[in-house]
Write an enzyme that holds these catalytic residues in place. Structure first.
Site, PDB file in Angstrom:
ATOM      1  N   THR A  73       0.838  -1.202   0.000  1.00 28.74           N
ATOM      2  CA  THR A  73       0.000   0.000   0.000  1.00 28.74           C
ATOM      3  C   THR A  73       0.876   1.257   0.000  1.00 28.74           C
ATOM      4  O   THR A  73       0.644   2.185  -0.783  1.00 28.74           O
ATOM      5  CB  THR A  73      -0.936  -0.008   1.233  1.00 28.74           C
ATOM      6  OG1 THR A  73      -1.728  -1.205   1.172  1.00 28.74           O
ATOM      7  CG2 THR A  73      -1.838   1.200   1.267  1.00 28.74           C
ATOM      8  N   CYS A 326     -16.791  -5.807   1.797  1.00 23.51           N
ATOM      9  CA  CYS A 326     -17.638  -5.067   2.723  1.00 23.51           C
ATOM     10  C   CYS A 326     -17.063  -3.680   2.883  1.00 23.51           C
ATOM     11  O   CYS A 326     -15.931  -3.526   3.323  1.00 23.51           O
ATOM     12  CB  CYS A 326     -17.675  -5.752   4.072  1.00 23.51           C
ATOM     13  SG  CYS A 326     -19.011  -6.915   4.189  1.00 23.51           S
TER      14      CYS A 326
HETATM   15  N1  PLP Z   1      -1.644  -4.406  -4.324  1.00 22.76           N
HETATM   16  C1  PLP Z   1      -2.142  -5.636  -4.518  1.00 22.76           C
HETATM   17  C2  PLP Z   1      -2.331  -6.130  -5.922  1.00 22.76           C
HETATM   18  C3  PLP Z   1      -2.470  -6.460  -3.440  1.00 22.76           C
HETATM   19  O1  PLP Z   1      -2.962  -7.680  -3.648  1.00 22.76           O
HETATM   20  C4  PLP Z   1      -2.279  -5.958  -2.125  1.00 22.76           C
HETATM   21  C5  PLP Z   1      -2.649  -6.766  -0.945  1.00 22.76           C
HETATM   22  O2  PLP Z   1      -3.622  -7.489  -0.961  1.00 22.76           O
HETATM   23  C6  PLP Z   1      -1.745  -4.677  -1.966  1.00 22.76           C
HETATM   24  C7  PLP Z   1      -1.447  -3.931  -3.081  1.00 22.76           C
HETATM   25  C8  PLP Z   1      -1.490  -4.096  -0.614  1.00 22.76           C
HETATM   26  O3  PLP Z   1      -0.346  -4.666  -0.029  1.00 22.76           O
HETATM   27  P1  PLP Z   1      -0.069  -4.565   1.537  1.00 22.76           P
HETATM   28  O4  PLP Z   1      -1.011  -5.496   2.205  1.00 22.76           O
HETATM   29  O5  PLP Z   1       1.351  -4.982   1.701  1.00 22.76           O
HETATM   30  O6  PLP Z   1      -0.259  -3.144   1.937  1.00 22.76           O
END
Ligand code: PLP
Length: 396
Positions: A73, A326
């Site tokens: 993220t 959700c």
């Molecule tokens: N991008 C994608 C494609 C993801 O699948 C995820 C997590 O599910 C994220 C970003 C976010 O990653 P993080 O959980 O390390 O913040």
């Protein structure tokens, strides 16, 4: 409860034993601050730089192109925010796709409130971005193209090299969210025309809360977190030393075993797909049949709700995910499945089961048998299914 059957590896993965072992000393004895000027701190600093080198090697990149973050993220936020702010006033346009993770989509929505314009590219029924639409969306003001490497719900792997080539031709930086792909498919950013790449350790058997952003030394992007001088003044804050060491160990293990793990996962995945398609009627495989992540399956079972299926699978010790999210108390069908053009009821009936190399054929059989039985039971209680079955019977 009996044995747990874990089929939600796209959500997170088990931390490998070797990874835990590599991390422990940095929680116990080696707790020195990497910025300390004494020898004790230098040990932590050295561990971080070794980790940076190991991760860079997995991408055939340079160590100075790897920046540690708190996960996928944050890496996504950094890439988009930096591209937007670097180009303020001159370039105010970002291109992305409709099936990105919310780490991208919600950051874009935020950037829109600051005057950035965003184009969301459509995907086809298998989840591939429309390349013609992408080409047409490019403007002189385009600051960044951000398209995910592989989708977290349906597993579709994008034609990254082609997207990279389009970006290069127009001299636009290209970021890819490779959170689901890194450690699972081979990636070489330079060969693929990728300028920035996000990854997250907990998706490849590493710890949670640690990730990295690859930033090619060809692109110059500004800092994200302001403070001390860590991460070459671009991402301040005392480093998560144990997390960084663990992520490097996990990356090394994941990339060195990528082919053998993928072979096993693909076999289990295709076995599961075959059994489900042959044994359960009114089912749709969501995502591409050919270009999909080794461990990803995603099915829609007409006439039932994915949520109910998940809860009943949970009672049998099976962890899986559905195709809805959700948000603020209301359940919405997944934006990814909607972007494929599926009607609401088919999107609501989705089940994602994501496999790892630790899963066995027996576990897949157990899960498929459970899905089959539960789908049958749920359909028996569905008035929509009853109506459909009666009509079908009448016209036979
Ligand atoms: N991008 C994608 C494609 C993801 O699948 C995820 C997590 O599910 C994220 C970003 C976010 O990653 P993080 O959980 O390390 O913040």
């Amino acid at each position: 409860m009996g044995k747990l059957i874990y089929l939600d590896n796209a959500a997170t993965t088990a931390v490998r034993e070797e990874v835990v072992e590599a991390m422990l000393p940095y929680y116990a004895d080696e707790y020195g601050n990497p910025s300390g000027l004494y020898e004790f701190g230098a040990t932590s600093k050295e561990a971080i730089e070794n980790a940076r080198k190991k991760i860079a090697d997995t991408l055939s990149a340079k160590p100075e192109e790897i920046y540690f973050t708190s996960g996928g993220t944050e890496s996504d936020n950094w890439a988009l925010n930096a591209a937007a702010s670097a180009s303020r006033n001159k370039k105010n346009h970002i291109i992305t796709s409709k099936i990105e993770h919310h780490a991208i989509l919600n950051t874009c929505e935020f950037l829109k409130t600051t005057g950035i314009e965003v184009t969301y590219i459509d995907v086809d029924e298998n989840g591939f971005v429309n390349l013609n639409q992408l080409r047409r969306a490019i403007r002189p003001a385009t600051a960044l193209i951000s398209i995910m490497f592989a989708n977290n719900e349906i597993g579709t792997i994008q034609p990254i090299k082609e997207i990279g080539a389009i970006a290069k031709r127009h001299n636009i930086p290209f970021h890819t969210d490779a959170v689901q792909a890194f450690g699972h498919v081979n990636i070489n950013p330079r060969q693929y025309g990728i300028d920035m790449l996000s990854a997250s350790a907990h998706k490849f058997n590493g710890p949670k809360g640690i990730g990295f952003l690859y930033i090619s030394d060809d692109v110059d992007i500004g800092p994200f977190i302001h403070g001390g001088g860590q991460e070459r003044k671009k991402r301040a804050g005392t480093e998560n030393v144990a997390g960084i060491v663990g992520m490097a160990k996990a990356a090394e293990l994941a990339v060195s075993t990528i082919n053998e793990r993928a072979k096993k996962e693909i076999w289990l995945r295709d076995y599961m797909i075959r059994r489900i398609e042959n044994e359960i009627p009114y089912v749709r495989l969501n995502g591409s049949r050919k270009r999909r992540l080794p461990g990803n399956t995603n099915f829609s079972f007409q006439f039932i709700e994915g949520e109910s299926l998940i809860l009943m699978l949970d009672m049998e010790g099976i962890c899986a995910a559905s195709g809805s999210a959700c948000s603020s108390g209301s359940t919405k069908p997944s934006h990814v499945l909607m972007a494929l053009g599926l009607p609401d009821n088919i999107a609501y009936s989705a089940l994602r089961m994501t496999i790892s190399d630790r899963n066995t054929k027996e576990e897949i059989d157990f899960a498929v048998d459970a899905v089959k039985r539960i789908v049958e039971d749920l359909r028996k209680n569905s008035s929509e299914y009853e109506e459909f079955a009666n009509t079908e019977y009448k016209y036979k």
